[in-house]
Structures are given as C-alpha cells and as structure tokens.
Design a protein around this motif. Sequence first.
Motif, short mmCIF file in Angstrom:
data_model
loop_
_atom_site.label_atom_id
_atom_site.label_comp_id
_atom_site.label_asym_id
_atom_site.label_seq_id
_atom_site.Cartn_x
_atom_site.Cartn_y
_atom_site.Cartn_z
N SER A 79 75.69 11.20 4.84
CA SER A 79 76.11 12.40 5.56
C SER A 79 77.43 12.22 6.32
O SER A 79 78.25 13.13 6.35
N ASP A 80 77.65 11.04 6.92
CA ASP A 80 78.88 10.82 7.71
C ASP A 80 79.10 9.33 7.93
O ASP A 80 78.65 8.76 8.92
N ARG A 81 79.82 8.71 7.00
CA ARG A 81 80.05 7.25 7.06
C ARG A 81 80.77 6.82 8.33
O ARG A 81 80.65 5.67 8.74
N THR A 82 81.53 7.72 8.95
CA THR A 82 82.28 7.33 10.15
C THR A 82 81.36 6.93 11.29
O THR A 82 81.80 6.25 12.22
N GLN A 83 80.10 7.33 11.23
CA GLN A 83 79.16 7.05 12.32
C GLN A 83 78.39 5.74 12.15
O GLN A 83 77.49 5.45 12.94
N ARG B 226 78.64 -5.16 14.59
CA ARG B 226 79.28 -5.77 15.76
C ARG B 226 80.57 -6.45 15.30
O ARG B 226 80.85 -6.54 14.11
N GLU B 227 81.33 -6.98 16.24
CA GLU B 227 82.60 -7.62 15.89
C GLU B 227 82.40 -8.86 15.01
O GLU B 227 83.27 -9.21 14.23
N GLN B 228 81.26 -9.53 15.12
CA GLN B 228 81.00 -10.71 14.29
C GLN B 228 80.34 -10.35 12.95
O GLN B 228 80.12 -11.21 12.12
N SER B 229 80.02 -9.08 12.74
CA SER B 229 79.38 -8.65 11.49
C SER B 229 80.34 -8.82 10.32
O SER B 229 81.56 -8.72 10.48
N MET B 230 79.76 -9.07 9.14
CA MET B 230 80.58 -9.22 7.93
C MET B 230 80.02 -8.37 6.81
O MET B 230 78.81 -8.30 6.62
N LEU B 231 80.93 -7.73 6.08
CA LEU B 231 80.59 -6.96 4.89
C LEU B 231 81.28 -7.59 3.69
O LEU B 231 82.49 -7.86 3.74
N THR B 232 80.52 -7.83 2.63
CA THR B 232 81.10 -8.14 1.33
C THR B 232 80.79 -6.94 0.46
O THR B 232 79.63 -6.64 0.18
N PHE B 233 81.84 -6.21 0.08
CA PHE B 233 81.70 -5.02 -0.76
C PHE B 233 82.40 -5.32 -2.07
O PHE B 233 83.63 -5.39 -2.12
N GLU B 234 81.59 -5.57 -3.11
CA GLU B 234 82.12 -6.05 -4.38
C GLU B 234 82.89 -7.34 -4.10
O GLU B 234 82.28 -8.31 -3.72
N GLU C 167 86.14 1.29 8.37
CA GLU C 167 87.34 1.74 7.67
C GLU C 167 87.19 1.58 6.16
O GLU C 167 87.58 2.45 5.39
N LYS C 168 86.61 0.47 5.73
CA LYS C 168 86.39 0.24 4.30
C LYS C 168 85.42 1.27 3.74
O LYS C 168 85.67 1.88 2.69
N LEU C 169 84.31 1.49 4.42
CA LEU C 169 83.30 2.42 3.92
C LEU C 169 83.83 3.85 3.87
O LEU C 169 83.55 4.59 2.93
N VAL C 170 84.63 4.23 4.86
CA VAL C 170 85.20 5.58 4.89
C VAL C 170 86.25 5.75 3.79
O VAL C 170 86.42 6.84 3.25
N SER C 171 86.93 4.66 3.42
CA SER C 171 88.00 4.75 2.43
C SER C 171 87.50 4.77 0.99
O SER C 171 88.31 4.91 0.06
#
Length: 124
Positions: A22-26, A32-40, A52-56
């Motif tokens: 519904s709204d990725r910006t939320q 948190r600042e120490q969180s990490m995302l590996t997207f592909e 920013e990555k998810l919204v883009s």
Amino acid sequence: MSVDFNTVASEFCNFYYQQFDSDRTQLGNLYREQSMLTFETSQLQGAKDIVEKLVSLPFQKVAHRISTLDAQPGSPNGDILVMVTGELIIDDEQNAQRYSQVFHLIPDGNSYYVFNDIFRLNYS
C-alpha cells in the motif's frame, strides 16, 4: 513470558506485506540504522537507504501472496528467523513472479525490528 514465534512471524509478515503493497515509504519504522537489506545483488544498510531502495523499485502496484512461512527462534535473546516464499503480482501482470525472503527480527520493547532482510526472485 514465552513468545509464540510462529504467531509473531505471521503477524509481522502480514503487516509488512500489507504496508509494502500500500505505501512502501512507511516501512522505515521496521528497520534501524544497523539493519541490512540484500535485494537481489544490492546490499544496503540503514533504514533510510533501505526504504529509498524499496521505493525506487520500478513498479507502481504490487501485491504479495504468501505461499509458505516458516519461523524459528533466532537466539536465546528472543530473535526470530522468518523464511517466506510466495508470489508477486506486479502492475496487474497476469503472470506472478515467485520470490523468497528471509527476515531476522530483533525484539525491541513490545515489538520487533528487521535486523536482516534478504530478498530474491526465484526463476524457473
């Protein structure tokens, strides 16, 4: 008090995907600042960069359909590991794309935040 990790995992995923769809910006409050995302093949750290990555991502509409959800305690500290498989319907496409996603949830007061998030599309 003992936590039902399966219930927490299910409730978290339902909330996460509903918010994503519904709204990725939320989604920033879940990281948190120490969180990490590996997207592909991209790796990002910190709530701001992750959102920013998810919204883009190059689509306007998305719907997640969970096929399987497995959870385990991640440590004696109350962490939870969650493995999800499912399908994505993107911009009203007829053919769904299959995906896998892993969350490492860390307790934070009465809730949890995402410490690790690994997302991968599954190609046949």
